[in-house]
Design a protein around this motif. Structure first.
Motif, PDB file in Angstrom:
ATOM      1  N   ASP A  47       0.814  -1.214   0.000  1.00 24.21           N
ATOM      2  CA  ASP A  47       0.000   0.000   0.000  1.00 24.21           C
ATOM      3  C   ASP A  47       0.845   1.261   0.000  1.00 24.21           C
ATOM      4  O   ASP A  47       0.318   2.366   0.121  1.00 24.21           O
ATOM      5  N   GLU A  48       2.166   1.116  -0.070  1.00 23.27           N
ATOM      6  CA  GLU A  48       3.013   2.288   0.090  1.00 23.27           C
ATOM      7  C   GLU A  48       3.852   2.560  -1.152  1.00 23.27           C
ATOM      8  O   GLU A  48       4.280   1.631  -1.836  1.00 23.27           O
ATOM      9  N   CYS A  49       4.083   3.827  -1.391  1.00 25.23           N
ATOM     10  CA  CYS A  49       5.002   4.231  -2.468  1.00 25.23           C
ATOM     11  C   CYS A  49       5.940   5.313  -1.928  1.00 25.23           C
ATOM     12  O   CYS A  49       5.561   6.094  -1.039  1.00 25.23           O
ATOM     13  N   LEU A  50       7.116   5.334  -2.503  1.00 29.17           N
ATOM     14  CA  LEU A  50       8.080   6.421  -2.250  1.00 29.17           C
ATOM     15  C   LEU A  50       8.320   7.138  -3.570  1.00 29.17           C
ATOM     16  O   LEU A  50       8.626   6.492  -4.582  1.00 29.17           O
ATOM     17  N   ASP A  73      -1.892   5.215  -7.408  1.00 26.78           N
ATOM     18  CA  ASP A  73      -2.834   6.131  -6.766  1.00 26.78           C
ATOM     19  C   ASP A  73      -2.010   7.092  -5.894  1.00 26.78           C
ATOM     20  O   ASP A  73      -1.295   6.632  -4.990  1.00 26.78           O
ATOM     21  N   PRO A  74      -2.061   8.393  -6.159  1.00 27.51           N
ATOM     22  CA  PRO A  74      -1.226   9.333  -5.387  1.00 27.51           C
ATOM     23  C   PRO A  74      -1.419   9.215  -3.877  1.00 27.51           C
ATOM     24  O   PRO A  74      -0.514   9.546  -3.110  1.00 27.51           O
ATOM     25  N   PHE A 100      -0.895  14.571  -2.005  1.00 32.63           N
ATOM     26  CA  PHE A 100      -0.674  13.202  -1.517  1.00 32.63           C
ATOM     27  C   PHE A 100      -1.232  13.020  -0.094  1.00 32.63           C
ATOM     28  O   PHE A 100      -1.332  11.894   0.380  1.00 32.63           O
ATOM     29  N   GLY A 101      -1.548  14.115   0.618  1.00 29.15           N
ATOM     30  CA  GLY A 101      -2.037  13.978   1.995  1.00 29.15           C
ATOM     31  C   GLY A 101      -0.900  13.866   2.991  1.00 29.15           C
ATOM     32  O   GLY A 101      -0.860  12.928   3.792  1.00 29.15           O
TER      33      GLY A 101
END
Ligand code: FEO
Length: 402
Positions: A47-50, A73-74, A100-101
């Motif tokens: 669920d994570e992106c860098l 998904d941003p 991105f929040g």
């Protein structure tokens, strides 16, 4: 042509490629007729992106987000790494973060101060050797200051052997689509990389050598080098490292560069004469008018020359100003170290161009071996003497070849 695009370069690793054909100058001073590329990267797991870096604001936040949405998904972007705070990479970070929040932003301490100063953006400081985790993946921080700013860090994605190298291994030239080194015109890439080095990086070449040594000592398994500008390297990494090393050392070939100024063509005759004599004695002569050649190509040719001939008319008692600008850049970057220079000055009346030029070239690190100054344009016997002087200069320069 202004179309960003993306490409998968590893498992869950995306290259976001943003070509810039719009900016005519890099850092608002270096001509880039073939543009430049801004490379950002996305590393994804679960669920994570860098996000690694962004782009200069020739793109806006909406354009960047629209590209990003094609791969993730941003809202999954929980981490953003600012490898280097110069606005060609960090320009969109503030605006993107709010979309991105509020992801966690990472940078070195120096970059943190710069981001606060330029964009009022706060980052979490990371240190050399620290690990940034993205889901189950690990990216190691490698601090390499002074790859031309003091704030730079690289990231090494352990499981894929990818080094996100920021400006290191960068090159000019916009990319119509994201390509690896073995898919690009490699000779063109080398020219673009050398011009990027000569203009943006050369002043800090000793620090780049230290950086290369540190990367070597870390014993990283390098499958890919993913820089912030230019192609991603996969097939020719040892060759590119060797070339960058030779540029950093200003290694000298059997090559002479002739740089001249001329207002009405008389001084240019001397430059052409010099070029004709020199080309019979060396492997390569680079011939540049300080007005019509780009400063990038002049500096780039000087990087691996053993000798440089500077030829100038006298202008209001001084060195021809366009040539003076080149010499000042060489002085700032200390690019004459280990190289021989010859100075030729023409004048119809007074002035101190010869002594000014010699002294500034010495400050640039050159050994100024031969100086000649002509009152009125030379002919006959003067030209025979000039030829003799040039042969003396060539001997000195060839003695410097490594
Ligand atoms: Fe490409 Fe130093 O920024």
């Amino acid at each position: 042509m202004h179309t960003p695009s993306w490409r998968i370069i590893g498992r869950g690793v995306y290259w976001l490629s943003m070509p810039d054909y719009e900016s005519r100058l890099f850092e608002n001073m270096w001509p880039i007729p073939s543009g430049v590329n801004y490379n950002a990267y996305l590393v994804s797991d679960g669920d994570e992106c860098l996000l690694v870096d962004s782009s200069k604001n020739v793109y806006d936040v909406e354009e960047f987000t629209s590209l990003l949405k094609q791969v993730a998904d941003p809202r999954r972007i929980k981490h953003v790494a600012v490898l280097h705070a110069e606005p060609d990479h960090s320009g969109l970070i503030g605006g993107l973060s709010s979309i991105f929040g509020s992801p966690m932003l990472y940078s070195t301490l120096r970059a943190s101060a710069f981001m606060r100063s330029m964009f009022n953006v706060e980052t979490r400081t990371v240190k050399d050797g620290e690990i940034i985790r993205v889901g189950g993946r690990a990216l190691r921080v490698i601090e390499l200051p002074w790859i031309h700013w003091p704030d730079t860090m690289l990231l090494y994605l352990e499981d894929e052997g990818i080094l996100f190298s920021s400006d290191a291994f960068g090159a000019f030239g916009a990319l119509e689509k994201p390509v690896f080194d073995d898919e690009a015109d490699f000779e063109q890439y080398e020219r673009n990389a050398k011009e990027y080095f000569a203009t943006v990086v050369a002043a800090y070449r000793q620090m780049v050598l230290k950086a290369l040594d540190k990367i070597n000592r870390l014993g990283l398994s390098l499958r890919l080098i993913a820089p912030a500008h230019g192609v991603v390297l996969r097939s020719r990494i040892p060759e590119v490292v060797e070339e960058l090393t030779s540029w950093c050392e200003l290694r000298r070939k059997r090559k002479v560069t002739v740089v001249y100024g001329s207002m009405y063509g008389f001084t240019e005759r001397l430059a052409r004469l010099a070029c004709g004599i020199i080309k019979n004695r060396v492997d390569e002569v680079a011939f540049h008018s300080c007005v019509s050649s780009s400063v990038n190509s002049i500096l780039s040719d000087i990087v691996d020359s053993a000798g440089v001939v500077f030829i100038t008319p006298t202008y209001e008692g001084n060195v021809f100003p366009p040539l003076s600008n080149i010499v000042e850049l060489l002085r700032i970057k200390k690019m004459g170290v280990g190289k021989i220079a010859a100075v030729t000055v023409t004048k119809l009346w007074g002035g101190t161009a010869a002594s000014q030029l010699s002294s500034r070239l010495s400050e640039a690190g050159f050994e100024v071996s031969h100086v000649c100054e002509y009152v009125n344009y030379p002919g006959g016997r003067d030209l025979t003497e000039y030829e003799t002087l040039l042969h003396g200069f060539i001997e000195k320069a060839l003695g410097k070849v490594e």
